[in-house]
Design an enzyme around this catalytic site. Structure first.
Site, PDB file in Angstrom:
ATOM      1  N   ARG A 101       3.811 -11.256  -7.946  1.00  0.00           N
ATOM      2  CA  ARG A 101       2.779 -10.259  -8.183  1.00  0.00           C
ATOM      3  C   ARG A 101       2.786  -9.862  -9.655  1.00  0.00           C
ATOM      4  O   ARG A 101       3.844  -9.675 -10.258  1.00  0.00           O
ATOM      5  CB  ARG A 101       2.910  -9.070  -7.230  1.00  0.00           C
ATOM      6  CG  ARG A 101       4.010  -8.108  -7.512  1.00  0.00           C
ATOM      7  CD  ARG A 101       3.837  -6.918  -6.587  1.00  0.00           C
ATOM      8  NE  ARG A 101       4.908  -5.986  -6.783  1.00  0.00           N
ATOM      9  CZ  ARG A 101       4.935  -4.767  -6.306  1.00  0.00           C
ATOM     10  NH1 ARG A 101       3.940  -4.337  -5.566  1.00  0.00           N
ATOM     11  NH2 ARG A 101       5.943  -3.978  -6.537  1.00  0.00           N
ATOM     12  N   THR A 105      -0.996  -5.247 -12.373  1.00  0.00           N
ATOM     13  CA  THR A 105      -2.124  -5.028 -11.449  1.00  0.00           C
ATOM     14  C   THR A 105      -1.710  -5.137  -9.993  1.00  0.00           C
ATOM     15  O   THR A 105      -2.494  -4.774  -9.109  1.00  0.00           O
ATOM     16  CB  THR A 105      -3.203  -6.098 -11.680  1.00  0.00           C
ATOM     17  OG1 THR A 105      -2.617  -7.376 -11.385  1.00  0.00           O
ATOM     18  CG2 THR A 105      -3.688  -6.083 -13.117  1.00  0.00           C
ATOM     19  N   ASP A 196      13.101  -3.308  -4.309  1.00  0.00           N
ATOM     20  CA  ASP A 196      12.580  -4.666  -4.459  1.00  0.00           C
ATOM     21  C   ASP A 196      13.383  -5.601  -3.549  1.00  0.00           C
ATOM     22  O   ASP A 196      14.561  -5.850  -3.790  1.00  0.00           O
ATOM     23  CB  ASP A 196      12.672  -5.118  -5.922  1.00  0.00           C
ATOM     24  CG  ASP A 196      11.942  -6.438  -6.119  1.00  0.00           C
ATOM     25  OD1 ASP A 196      12.334  -7.441  -5.491  1.00  0.00           O
ATOM     26  OD2 ASP A 196      10.959  -6.465  -6.870  1.00  0.00           O
ATOM     27  N   ASP A 199      14.959  -8.774  -5.272  1.00  0.00           N
ATOM     28  CA  ASP A 199      16.089  -8.431  -6.134  1.00  0.00           C
ATOM     29  C   ASP A 199      17.304  -8.022  -5.316  1.00  0.00           C
ATOM     30  O   ASP A 199      18.444  -8.383  -5.653  1.00  0.00           O
ATOM     31  CB  ASP A 199      15.707  -7.275  -7.071  1.00  0.00           C
ATOM     32  CG  ASP A 199      14.820  -7.735  -8.222  1.00  0.00           C
ATOM     33  OD1 ASP A 199      14.740  -8.968  -8.448  1.00  0.00           O
ATOM     34  OD2 ASP A 199      14.216  -6.875  -8.871  1.00  0.00           O
TER      35      ASP A 199
END
Ligand code: URA
Length: 205
Positions: A101, A105, A196, A199
């Site tokens: 991603r 945005t 995340d 991660d």
């Protein structure tokens, strides 16, 4: 709405481990696996079964076999769910949908995809964090353009924006999740969420 939230005690237990900021990557991967097992039960509830005769030591009876399932993890976080699905349904094909991603945005940028022919298959897309819905909507477009018309998404956490986007773009896609969280923050992360997912799975914080 095509959304099912699994509230099984094991699902809640594993989700809590995933949410906890102190959980290290090894524990995180184990909890992601444990949680995925609990989602697969619901996700596979309506899979078509092939029926055939089998001989028990006593007599012939009817057996059942799951057939034509394809798993599509959305890279990279979806890989954290793949092993659990493969262990539960070993005889499957695996397609890959690689999307990153754009951090500004939150729009999906495709970088890799490799899908088999998906006509007459049941497709399970593994997309753990349904935030804006951009990646899952993109993945659903991809699998549909390879012939899929029976699609279930396995998510760990969903957010209202993502579910709304899927309802608008792909109302036919069933979504199974462990939690439907409150909202997205300004960086398009789910809150309370778990951070995340990629991660935390792979230790790249
Ligand atoms: N992707 C993640 O890994 N976490 C979020 O909260 C949203 C998207």
């Amino acid at each position: 709405m095509n959304l099912t939230v699994i509230d099984h005690p094991l699902t809640r237990h594993y989700l809590t481990v995933l949410r906890d900021r102190r959980t290290d990557p090894q524990q995180f991967r184990a909890a992601a696996k444990g949680l995925t097992y609990t989602l697969v039960f619901e996700a596979t509830r309506r899979l078509p079964l092939e029926q055939f005769d089998i001989d028990t030591p006593m007599e012939t009876t009817t057996g059942y076999r799951i057939d034509n399932v394809v798993i599509v993890p959305v890279l990279r976080a979806g890989l954290g769910m793949l092993d659990a699905v493969l262990e539960m349904i070993p005889d499957v094909k695996v397609g890959f949908a690689g999307v990153a991603r754009d951090e500004g945005t939150a729009r999906p940028q495709e970088y890799y995809s490799k899908l088999p022919d998906l006509s007459d298959t049941s497709v399970l897309i593994c997309e753990p964090m349904l935030a804006t819905g951009g990646s899952l909507s993109w993945a659903a477009d991809k699998v549909k353009s390879s012939g899929a018309n029976d699609i279930t998404a396995l998510c760990v956490v969903t957010a209202p924006d993502g579910v709304k986007r899927m309802y608008e773009d792909h109302p036919d896609v069933r979504i199974i999740t462990a939690a439907h969280d409150r909202e997205l923050n300004d960086d398009y992360y789910i809150v309370p969420g778990l951070g995340d997912m990629g991660d935390r799975l792979f230790g790249t914080l």
